[in-house]
Write a protein that holds these residues in place. Structure first.
Motif, PDB file in Angstrom:
ATOM      1  N   ALA A 105      62.013  84.962  41.941  1.00 16.91           N
ATOM      2  CA  ALA A 105      61.349  86.189  42.394  1.00 16.91           C
ATOM      3  C   ALA A 105      60.797  86.975  41.210  1.00 16.91           C
ATOM      4  CB  ALA A 105      62.308  87.037  43.215  1.00 16.91           C
ATOM      5  N   SER A 106      61.579  87.067  40.158  1.00 20.29           N
ATOM      6  CA  SER A 106      61.153  87.792  38.961  1.00 20.29           C
ATOM      7  C   SER A 106      59.955  87.117  38.301  1.00 20.29           C
ATOM      8  CB  SER A 106      62.326  87.881  37.984  1.00 20.29           C
ATOM      9  OG  SER A 106      61.969  88.628  36.865  1.00 20.29           O
ATOM     10  N   LYS A 107      59.976  85.793  38.204  1.00 20.96           N
ATOM     11  CA  LYS A 107      58.859  85.047  37.591  1.00 20.96           C
ATOM     12  C   LYS A 107      57.571  85.273  38.383  1.00 20.96           C
ATOM     13  CE  LYS A 107      58.984  82.496  34.613  1.00 20.96           C
ATOM     14  NZ  LYS A 107      58.824  82.837  33.214  1.00 20.96           N
ATOM     15  N   ILE A 108      57.672  85.276  39.691  1.00 18.65           N
ATOM     16  CA  ILE A 108      56.494  85.477  40.534  1.00 18.65           C
ATOM     17  C   ILE A 108      55.949  86.892  40.362  1.00 18.65           C
ATOM     18  CG2 ILE A 108      55.750  85.708  42.946  1.00 18.65           C
ATOM     19  CD1 ILE A 108      57.632  83.237  43.449  1.00 18.65           C
ATOM     20  N   VAL A 109      56.806  87.870  40.421  1.00 16.74           N
ATOM     21  CA  VAL A 109      56.387  89.266  40.297  1.00 16.74           C
ATOM     22  C   VAL A 109      55.772  89.532  38.921  1.00 16.74           C
ATOM     23  CG1 VAL A 109      57.290  91.624  40.198  1.00 16.74           C
ATOM     24  CG2 VAL A 109      57.929  90.128  42.073  1.00 16.74           C
TER      25      VAL A 109
END
Length: 189
Positions: A31-35
């Motif tokens: 989720a962090s990588k995508i955001v």
């Protein structure tokens, strides 16, 4: 709440593994990588295809300007209803195969960004091509697609229609995933 969402996701997977594609929700690392891949100051209209229990939606919400229009597509009714309770200002739809139709119903012509976690590997060739064509049409010229998949099987197909800016491997997810960051060509082709 986290255990409830994990059970909700697992239940959806057991009910229809080809549509869910994983036994666990996206990790906080994914989720962090995508955001981190999205220039939020350029986003006023966004869609998330395959929202699941909202692992990415939760982080995305924290970065969105208040006036951002958000479409969430989640096929599983239980997970979709769970998201509706958390994000009442977002628009919810059940089937990403109707992305363009739902956009037009809301008088939205193009999207700035699409986040997609649909398990393309599990889909028929026709369904995969239909959804990818709609994604490409829905994005504005220069619009961003952030797609995560469990393999590199989509690389060639994406490169035919979009500019692949990068592909990052996220090992801290079960199963591990590749995050493709792609941009629609400026000339619209």
């Amino acid at each position: 709440m986290k255990k409830f969402e994990t059970l909700l996701f697992l239940q959806a997977f057991l009910k229809n593994p080809k549509r869910v594609g994983s036994i666990l929700p996206s990790s906080k690392f994914l989720a962090s990588k995508i955001v981190q891949s999205i220039p939020w100051n350029e986003v006023s209209i966004i869609a998330e295809l395959g929202s699941g229990t909202g692992a990415i939606t939760h982080l995305m919400k924290a970065h969105l300007p208040c006036s951002t229009t958000v479409f969430l597509f989640e096929r599983d009714k239980g997970m979709r209803n769970n998201l509706k309770g958390k994000y009442p200002d977002f628009m919810f739809h059940s089937n990403a195969s109707y992305l363009l139709k739902k956009m037009h119903q809301e008088h939205v012509h193009q999207l700035d960004c699409i986040i997609c976690g649909l398990p393309f590997f599990n889909f028929s060739r026709e369904m995969r091509e239909n959804i990818l064509s709609q994604i490409t049409t829905a994005l504005k010229p220069g619009g961003l697609l952030v797609l995560y998949q469990h393999s590199l099987h989509m690389k060639k197909k994406l490169a035919e229609q979009l500019i692949i800016e990068n592909i990052k491997f996220v090992p801290y997810n079960f199963p591990p995933v590749y995050v493709y960051t792609c941009r629609k060509k400026e000339d619209g082709n």
